[in-house]
Design a protein around this motif. Structure first.
Motif, PDB file in Angstrom:
ATOM      1  N   VAL A 303       0.874  -1.176   0.000  1.00 44.61           N
ATOM      2  CA  VAL A 303       0.000   0.000   0.000  1.00 44.61           C
ATOM      3  C   VAL A 303       0.906   1.220   0.000  1.00 44.61           C
ATOM      4  CG1 VAL A 303      -1.727   1.321   1.279  1.00 44.61           C
ATOM      5  CG2 VAL A 303      -1.814  -1.192   1.292  1.00 44.61           C
ATOM      6  N   GLN A 304       0.689   2.114  -0.965  1.00 48.96           N
ATOM      7  CA  GLN A 304       1.564   3.294  -1.065  1.00 48.96           C
ATOM      8  C   GLN A 304       0.997   4.505  -0.344  1.00 48.96           C
ATOM      9  OE1 GLN A 304       1.547   3.029  -5.375  1.00 48.96           O
ATOM     10  NE2 GLN A 304       3.765   2.680  -5.342  1.00 48.96           N
ATOM     11  N   VAL A 305      -0.314   4.604  -0.352  1.00 50.62           N
ATOM     12  CA  VAL A 305      -0.964   5.746   0.294  1.00 50.62           C
ATOM     13  C   VAL A 305      -2.165   5.239   1.084  1.00 50.62           C
ATOM     14  CG1 VAL A 305      -2.022   8.011  -0.062  1.00 50.62           C
ATOM     15  CG2 VAL A 305      -0.418   7.125  -1.774  1.00 50.62           C
ATOM     16  N   VAL A 336      -3.726   2.252  -3.097  1.00 51.93           N
ATOM     17  CA  VAL A 336      -4.329   3.080  -2.056  1.00 51.93           C
ATOM     18  C   VAL A 336      -5.193   2.249  -1.126  1.00 51.93           C
ATOM     19  CG1 VAL A 336      -5.794   5.101  -1.647  1.00 51.93           C
ATOM     20  CG2 VAL A 336      -4.442   4.962  -3.745  1.00 51.93           C
ATOM     21  N   ALA A 337      -5.130   2.555   0.172  1.00 49.38           N
ATOM     22  CA  ALA A 337      -6.089   1.993   1.119  1.00 49.38           C
ATOM     23  C   ALA A 337      -6.866   3.145   1.736  1.00 49.38           C
ATOM     24  CB  ALA A 337      -5.370   1.212   2.204  1.00 49.38           C
ATOM     25  N   LEU A 338      -8.160   2.901   1.951  1.00 52.70           N
ATOM     26  CA  LEU A 338      -8.991   3.889   2.626  1.00 52.70           C
ATOM     27  C   LEU A 338      -9.434   3.242   3.928  1.00 52.70           C
ATOM     28  CD1 LEU A 338     -10.824   6.425   2.751  1.00 52.70           C
ATOM     29  CD2 LEU A 338     -12.479   5.166   1.366  1.00 52.70           C
ATOM     30  N   ASP A 339      -9.041   3.835   5.041  1.00 51.85           N
ATOM     31  CA  ASP A 339      -9.370   3.210   6.329  1.00 51.85           C
ATOM     32  C   ASP A 339     -10.594   3.880   6.942  1.00 51.85           C
ATOM     33  OD1 ASP A 339      -9.531   2.010   8.770  1.00 51.85           O
ATOM     34  OD2 ASP A 339      -7.370   2.131   9.209  1.00 51.85           O
ATOM     35  N   GLU A 340     -11.740   3.232   6.685  1.00 48.86           N
ATOM     36  CA  GLU A 340     -13.008   3.763   7.212  1.00 48.86           C
ATOM     37  C   GLU A 340     -13.432   3.044   8.477  1.00 48.86           C
ATOM     38  OE1 GLU A 340     -16.425   4.510   4.730  1.00 48.86           O
ATOM     39  OE2 GLU A 340     -15.195   4.354   2.931  1.00 48.86           O
ATOM     40  N   SER A 341     -12.536   2.235   9.053  1.00 45.21           N
ATOM     41  CA  SER A 341     -12.908   1.432  10.223  1.00 45.21           C
ATOM     42  C   SER A 341     -13.249   2.338  11.402  1.00 45.21           C
ATOM     43  CB  SER A 341     -11.759   0.507  10.603  1.00 45.21           C
ATOM     44  OG  SER A 341     -10.674   1.273  11.084  1.00 45.21           O
ATOM     45  N   ASP A 342     -13.809   1.740  12.463  1.00 41.31           N
ATOM     46  CA  ASP A 342     -14.279   2.525  13.611  1.00 41.31           C
ATOM     47  C   ASP A 342     -13.165   2.868  14.601  1.00 41.31           C
ATOM     48  OD1 ASP A 342     -16.839   2.653  12.718  1.00 41.31           O
ATOM     49  OD2 ASP A 342     -17.412   0.730  13.643  1.00 41.31           O
ATOM     50  N   GLU A 343     -11.952   2.411  14.321  1.00 45.70           N
ATOM     51  CA  GLU A 343     -10.868   2.697  15.262  1.00 45.70           C
ATOM     52  C   GLU A 343     -10.585   4.192  15.355  1.00 45.70           C
ATOM     53  OE1 GLU A 343      -7.520  -0.657  15.162  1.00 45.70           O
ATOM     54  OE2 GLU A 343      -8.380  -0.176  13.203  1.00 45.70           O
ATOM     55  N   LYS A 351      -1.253   1.424  13.051  1.00 42.71           N
ATOM     56  CA  LYS A 351      -1.369   0.198  12.264  1.00 42.71           C
ATOM     57  C   LYS A 351      -0.704   0.345  10.889  1.00 42.71           C
ATOM     58  CE  LYS A 351      -5.169  -1.782   9.746  1.00 42.71           C
ATOM     59  NZ  LYS A 351      -6.632  -1.691   9.617  1.00 42.71           N
ATOM     60  N   TRP A 352      -0.964   1.476  10.233  1.00 46.31           N
ATOM     61  CA  TRP A 352      -0.429   1.652   8.874  1.00 46.31           C
ATOM     62  C   TRP A 352       1.056   1.996   8.896  1.00 46.31           C
ATOM     63  CZ3 TRP A 352      -3.174  -0.435   5.172  1.00 46.31           C
ATOM     64  CH2 TRP A 352      -4.555  -0.550   5.349  1.00 46.31           C
ATOM     65  N   GLU A 353       1.484   2.605   9.993  1.00 49.54           N
ATOM     66  CA  GLU A 353       2.927   2.839  10.141  1.00 49.54           C
ATOM     67  C   GLU A 353       3.670   1.524  10.258  1.00 49.54           C
ATOM     68  OE1 GLU A 353       3.089   7.275  12.192  1.00 49.54           O
ATOM     69  OE2 GLU A 353       3.207   5.509  13.478  1.00 49.54           O
ATOM     70  N   MET A 354       3.131   0.632  11.065  1.00 52.04           N
ATOM     71  CA  MET A 354       3.737  -0.698  11.217  1.00 52.04           C
ATOM     72  C   MET A 354       3.892  -1.376   9.864  1.00 52.04           C
ATOM     73  SD  MET A 354       4.922  -3.131  13.086  1.00 52.04           S
ATOM     74  CE  MET A 354       4.518  -2.805  14.792  1.00 52.04           C
ATOM     75  N   LYS A 355       2.911  -1.176   8.972  1.00 53.22           N
ATOM     76  CA  LYS A 355       2.918  -1.827   7.661  1.00 53.22           C
ATOM     77  C   LYS A 355       3.808  -1.122   6.641  1.00 53.22           C
ATOM     78  CE  LYS A 355       0.654  -5.562   8.042  1.00 53.22           C
ATOM     79  NZ  LYS A 355      -0.739  -5.944   7.982  1.00 53.22           N
ATOM     80  N   GLY A 356       4.421  -0.021   7.048  1.00 47.08           N
ATOM     81  CA  GLY A 356       5.409   0.625   6.173  1.00 47.08           C
ATOM     82  C   GLY A 356       4.828   1.442   5.041  1.00 47.08           C
ATOM     83  N   VAL A 357       3.566   1.854   5.153  1.00 43.44           N
ATOM     84  CA  VAL A 357       2.938   2.651   4.082  1.00 43.44           C
ATOM     85  C   VAL A 357       3.664   3.999   3.964  1.00 43.44           C
ATOM     86  CG1 VAL A 357       0.799   3.728   3.303  1.00 43.44           C
ATOM     87  CG2 VAL A 357       0.737   1.525   4.512  1.00 43.44           C
TER      88      VAL A 357
END
Ligand code: P5A
Ligand code: ZN
Length: 490
Positions: A303-305, A336-343, A351-357
């Motif tokens: 995921v790049q963005v 691209v990922a769009l994070d619409e979750s309730d977190e 979470k996305w930092e851990m994944k290296g985005v």
């Protein structure tokens, strides 16, 4: 009842937290192991020593990484595939090669209930699987050169400490190339080409490399000489991340690979082989990762963005703006990922930092009011406000810039850990901090004595100006202009 449920919840939360928090990178070994799990690269819980499992996320990183090496090789190599099993009769043909590998070979001795007439080796590398076929394929000089590679698993019964992606008993992603040429010089040129391909490959991964000619006692079993590509890991040990070998006609003689020359004479062919493994991914995650997790160059990042709505209460408008931005960026070709979750936003960042985005796009109420978005870089943490209609353009710029700065930072970090030394005492002092340069006359006797004294290996005499200098060999005291590099190695 209520209490026990609450307790259970707290316990689960603790596990969650534990999973999320990495040890600091300064504690490299633990950090590395935790990172592979928390970043979902490799699962180390497979019940055979030295064998590991690629998580789907890790496998995607692998796929993108190997797409680059394929792209580079496909320009003038052909991809093929040879069998995993090698009959003992072929494996045992080249004396040096056997000596080098016999302690590392897994043997298949039975098929069902039957003992096999000829034992079968699980390839530790494929020279002895490929060269019997090259014998059949090579007839005349018109058949040359041959440049073939395959990406396969190989098996080595390693007795040194096994580590995921670094020292495996099943190397799952062994990229091996095998070339055949008419002359020794042409093969030597191919070794140079191979090294250049690897340097280019590692540049694309933003990984700095040092190329050196391995000392004779450390060359590939059966080779005339070995060129190696190393990088320096965060714990100051070097990792060999690729090798290219000039095989001369050593294998051609044992496998009878001959071609008819222009004048009608039968000549033995000259060969090279060169390989890399998933160590490239070990270097990738180790060199760029940080205390928060993975960091990827944009070309590799699955995921790049990531687009994250920053909501205070419900805001249909912000969600809508985020969806539009995500769509627009996808149309521009970004992953691209769009994070619409309730977190909560903080948990999402984490979470996305851990994944290296590489890039995070946040849109909050103030951004929306200004028709803007906040763009955050994973590598530097820098935050900038960008007008929404300039977003794609600005992200394109940053994608290029992130790669550049990752490479720059990694190069600087390696260069800062290369030390000029004149005596072996100095080397011993510095070796735990990185790579030591020291004059060496090039004689094996002196080299082995140097290794013994310091308790670290000679990588070789580097190709670049790193290998040039002036001083006296610490053992025989002879004046010399060549410099060896020494380091602790994986
Ligand atoms: C070149 C390709 C060869 O096997 N035959 C075909 C030649 N060379 S090599 O140096 O032995 O291996 C090539 C690279 O593979 C990596 N490597 C490993 N990676 C993970 N686990 C292992 N057990 C392992 N052994 C070797 C190294 O990067 C090496 O340079
Ligand atoms: Zn000497």
């Amino acid at each position: 009842m209520v209490t026990s449920m609450a307790a259970k919840q707290t316990k689960e939360m603790k596990i969650e937290e534990k999973k999320a928090i990495l040890p600091p990178k300064s504690n490299f070994s633990e950090w590395y192991n935790e990172l592979l799990l928390a970043g979902e690269i490799m699962d180390v819980r497979y019940p055979v020593k030295g064998l590991y499992v690629w998580f789907p996320f890790g496998f995607e990183v692998r796929k993108r990484t190997y797409a680059i090496i394929r792209e580079l090789l496909d320009k003038d190599h052909k991809e093929a595939m040879f069998p995993l099993l090698i009959p003992e009769t072929e494996f045992m043909k080249e004396a040096e090669h056997i000596k080098g590998f016999e302690n590392e070979v897994y043997w298949v001795t039975r098929g069902g209930k039957n003992e096999l007439d000829v034992k079968l080796a699980l390839r530790p590398t494929s020279e002895t699987a490929i060269y019997p076929m090259y014998k059949v394929w090579v007839r005349s000089h018109a058949d040359l050169p041959i440049k073939i590679y395959q990406i396969v698993n190989t098996f080595r019964y390693e007795t040194k400490h096994t580590r995921p992606l670094i020292r495996l008993r099943e190397i799952t992603s062994f990229k091996e190339a095998h070339t055949v040429h008419a002359t020794w010089d042409e093969a030597a040129k191919q070794v140079d080409v191979a090294v250049q391909i690897y340097i280019e490959f590692y540049k694309r991964l933003a990984i700095p490399t040092i190329v050196s000619k391995r000392p004779q006692w450390d060359k590939f079993p059966g080779a005339d000489y070995t060129m190696a590509v190393d990088t320096l890991m965060p714990d100051n040990k070097t990792l060999q991340i690729g090798t290219a070998h000039h095989l001369g006609n050593n294998f051609a003689k044992t496998f009878d690979i001959k071609y008819e020359g222009m004048n009608g004479e039968q000549e033995y062919a000259q060969q090279t082989c060169y390989g890399i493994s998933e160590r490239c991914i070990a270097a990738l995650v180790s060199i760029h990762g940080d205390d928060r997790g993975l960091v990827f160059p944009p070309e590799i990042a699955p995921v790049q963005v990531v687009v994250i709505p920053v909501l205070f209460g419900k805001s249909e408008e912000i969600i809508k703006a985020c969806r539009e931005v995500a769509e627009r960026l996808k149309d521009e070709g970004f992953r691209v990922a769009l994070d619409e979750s309730d977190e909560r936003p903080g948990a999402k960042y984490y979470k996305w930092e851990m994944k290296g985005v590489p890039l995070r796009v946040e849109i909050g109420p103030r951004d929306l009011k200004n028709n803007a978005a906040t763009v955050v870089r994973r590598d530097s943490g820098s935050k900038e406000i960008v007008p929404i209609d300039k977003l794609a353009e600005e992200i394109k710029k940053r994608v290029i810039d992130i790669h550049k700065s990752l490479l720059g930072k990694a190069r600087k970090s390696m260069e800062e850990r290369i030390f000029d030394c004149n005596t072996l005492d100095e080397v011993r002092d510095k070796i735990s901090e990185g790579i030591a340069r020291i004059p060496w006359c090039g004689e094996q006797e002196c080299g082995l004595a140097m290794e013994e004294t310091v308790g670290a290996g000679i990588l070789g005499i580097p190709e670049s100006e790193l290998g040039r200098g002036y001083g006296s060999c610490p053992i025989c005291k002879k004046e010399t202009t060549s410099i060896a590099i020494m380091s602790k190695t994986y």
